[in-house]
Every structure is written in C-alpha cells, then in structure tokens.
Scaffold this active site. Structure first.
Site, PDB file in Angstrom:
ATOM      1  N   GLY A  29       0.808  -1.213   0.000  1.00 32.57           N
ATOM      2  CA  GLY A  29       0.000   0.000   0.000  1.00 32.57           C
ATOM      3  C   GLY A  29       0.839   1.259   0.000  1.00 32.57           C
ATOM      4  O   GLY A  29       2.081   1.224   0.057  1.00 32.57           O
ATOM      5  N   ASP A  83       3.326  -2.591   8.175  1.00 32.20           N
ATOM      6  CA  ASP A  83       2.242  -2.548   7.193  1.00 32.20           C
ATOM      7  C   ASP A  83       1.275  -1.431   7.554  1.00 32.20           C
ATOM      8  O   ASP A  83       1.264  -0.938   8.684  1.00 32.20           O
ATOM      9  CB  ASP A  83       1.512  -3.901   7.184  1.00 32.20           C
ATOM     10  CG  ASP A  83       0.829  -4.206   5.863  1.00 32.20           C
ATOM     11  OD1 ASP A  83       0.761  -3.302   5.003  1.00 32.20           O
ATOM     12  OD2 ASP A  83       0.356  -5.347   5.686  1.00 32.20           O
ATOM     13  N   ASP A  86      -6.430   0.359   6.981  1.00 37.28           N
ATOM     14  CA  ASP A  86      -7.485   1.247   6.476  1.00 37.28           C
ATOM     15  C   ASP A  86      -8.319   1.837   7.607  1.00 37.28           C
ATOM     16  O   ASP A  86      -8.864   2.929   7.464  1.00 37.28           O
ATOM     17  CB  ASP A  86      -8.365   0.474   5.492  1.00 37.28           C
ATOM     18  CG  ASP A  86      -7.537  -0.088   4.345  1.00 37.28           C
ATOM     19  OD1 ASP A  86      -6.848   0.709   3.675  1.00 37.28           O
ATOM     20  OD2 ASP A  86      -7.545  -1.313   4.136  1.00 37.28           O
ATOM     21  N   GLY A  97      -7.010  -4.303   3.687  1.00 35.82           N
ATOM     22  CA  GLY A  97      -7.392  -4.988   2.462  1.00 35.82           C
ATOM     23  C   GLY A  97      -7.838  -4.111   1.320  1.00 35.82           C
ATOM     24  O   GLY A  97      -8.101  -4.622   0.231  1.00 35.82           O
ATOM     25  N   GLY A  99      -6.007  -2.359  -0.327  1.00 36.35           N
ATOM     26  CA  GLY A  99      -4.950  -2.522  -1.319  1.00 36.35           C
ATOM     27  C   GLY A  99      -4.989  -3.857  -2.039  1.00 36.35           C
ATOM     28  O   GLY A  99      -4.195  -4.087  -2.949  1.00 36.35           O
ATOM     29  N   GLU A 105      -1.159 -10.597   3.495  1.00 36.57           N
ATOM     30  CA  GLU A 105      -0.835  -9.776   4.657  1.00 36.57           C
ATOM     31  C   GLU A 105      -1.161 -10.515   5.954  1.00 36.57           C
ATOM     32  O   GLU A 105      -0.404 -10.460   6.923  1.00 36.57           O
ATOM     33  CB  GLU A 105      -1.595  -8.451   4.604  1.00 36.57           C
ATOM     34  CG  GLU A 105      -1.079  -7.481   3.556  1.00 36.57           C
ATOM     35  CD  GLU A 105      -1.933  -6.240   3.422  1.00 36.57           C
ATOM     36  OE1 GLU A 105      -1.393  -5.210   2.993  1.00 36.57           O
ATOM     37  OE2 GLU A 105      -3.145  -6.295   3.731  1.00 36.57           O
TER      38      GLU A 105
END
Length: 224
Positions: A29, A83, A86, A97, A99, A105
C-alpha cells in the site's frame, strides 16, 4: 512545506523496529511504500536483512530498492512486519485490504513476532466499519452465491472492479467490499464470515497489531 504523513510514520517504524540481521515483513500500500524505501536504504548501508513481501506489487518495489525477497515458506519466522491499515480502533483492532493484499498480509502477520501498523490519524475510528468497507476475499467459483451469504450479515457487498473488470487478487480470487453501518462485534463477525462457503478470508485483523504508529498534520508522530 507540506508534511508527508505516510512517510513520517513509515520511517519512524523502520528506524525504531528494524535491526541488522532481522527477517522483515514488507506490507502493501501507499504508506508501506515508504517503509520499503527506507528498508532499501538500510540494505544499501550494509544491513543484512531477509525480507518477505505481502504482495507481488511489494516484491517489485522491494527489488527495485535492492532488497532480496524470500518466500515466506523459506523463513522460520518474521521478526517484524511493517504494514498499513485502512481503519484502526482504540483497541488496535484493524480493517485492512483496500490494497487488495489482505490474504498474504494476514499470513505474514500470523508468523510475525511484531506487527507494526503505520497510519496517519485520518485512519483512526471509534468503531470499525464506519470509515471504509470491509474487504472479503472469495473464490471466483460461486461468488454470486457467496455475495448473497455475505449480505445476510447485514451489509451491502460490492464486487471490487478494476479497469472495467473484476479485480483479481494475487491468489486468483475476487474481493467483495462489504459496507456495514458499523461493526459492533468484530470477533463475532469474523467467525460468521469465515464459515461461509467460498470465503477465503476477510479484512478484520484482530489482536494482530503490537504497535500502531500514527502521524498527524502538525508533523508529530505518536505510538499507540
């Protein structure tokens, strides 16, 4: 001067948590991109790192930065994964998710000793599901039947599209973006979704994050 909030959080995470000799998970992302770039700088400066990518996109970016990528099956464990997310609630529960890489992930997160999440403060919510839809990865076979089962959980399930065609994940699956009014009990919902035939996994990352690094427009960075 405009403050790059994504870069601020990403570079702090790498600087604070990535050490020479580690095995590192690289997220996917727009925020994780800056973490990958910073890891690349460490490698160029002599750090010996084994890195695992959470998507084909991340693998491509990493290799462009001079980072060697290992298959997750070829490492015993991952010391730290960095990472994005959202949504992040006050208990560090996450939605990920958007991305399109939620399955990989989640696998990488499951074998990581530490999962460091990097976000700007626009991703903070009081309750999950209020800012963005919940991505659910499903098999292509029978996906319209899976959609109906998803919507029985009181959401609107919308097939993700890209360039006029259904978006296909690295695993060869579809994603339905499920719009809830809010997610009152994420643990219950996770269990309900994952028993639906055709569901591969969902974007609820619960009890996964060990720290959340948050950047703000004033240039400050704090850790949850």
């Amino acid at each position: 001067m405009t403050v790059n909030l994504k870069q601020l959080a990403a570079e702090k995470a790498v600087n604070d948590f990535v050490k020479d000799g580690m095995t590192v998970g690289l997220g996917t992302g727009s925020t994780a991109y800056y973490a990958i770039k910073r890891v690349g700088e460490l490698v160029k400066n002599g750090h010996r790192l084994k890195c695992v990518a959470t998507s084909l996109q991340t693998e491509t970016i990493a290799k462009e930065c001079g980072i060697d990528i290992y298959d997750v099956n070829d490492v015993e464990f991952i010391d730290v994964t960095i990472d994005g997310a959202d949504e992040v609630d006050p208990n560090m529960q996450l939605i990920k998710g958007l991305g399109g890489a939620l399955l990989r992930e989640k696998i990488v997160a499951s074998v990581s000793k530490e999962e460091i999440i990097i976000v700007d403060d626009s991703k903070l919510v009081e309750k999950l599901g209020t800012r963005c839809p919940l991505p659910v990865e499903v098999l292509i076979f029978g996906h319209k039947k899976t959609k109906k089962a998803l919507e029985r959980q009181r959401c609107e399930a919308i097939l993700r599209m890209k360039d006029g065609e259904p978006f296909i994940t690295d695993g060869g699956n579809y994603i339905y973006d499920c719009k809830f009014a809010s997610i009152d009990n994420p643990f219950f919902l996770e269990s309900r979704l994952n028993v639906i035939p055709g569901v591969v996994d969902n974007g609820l990352f619960l009890n996964t994050a060990t720290a959340v690094i948050i950047s703000s427009p004033d240039g400050s960075v704090r850790t949850m």
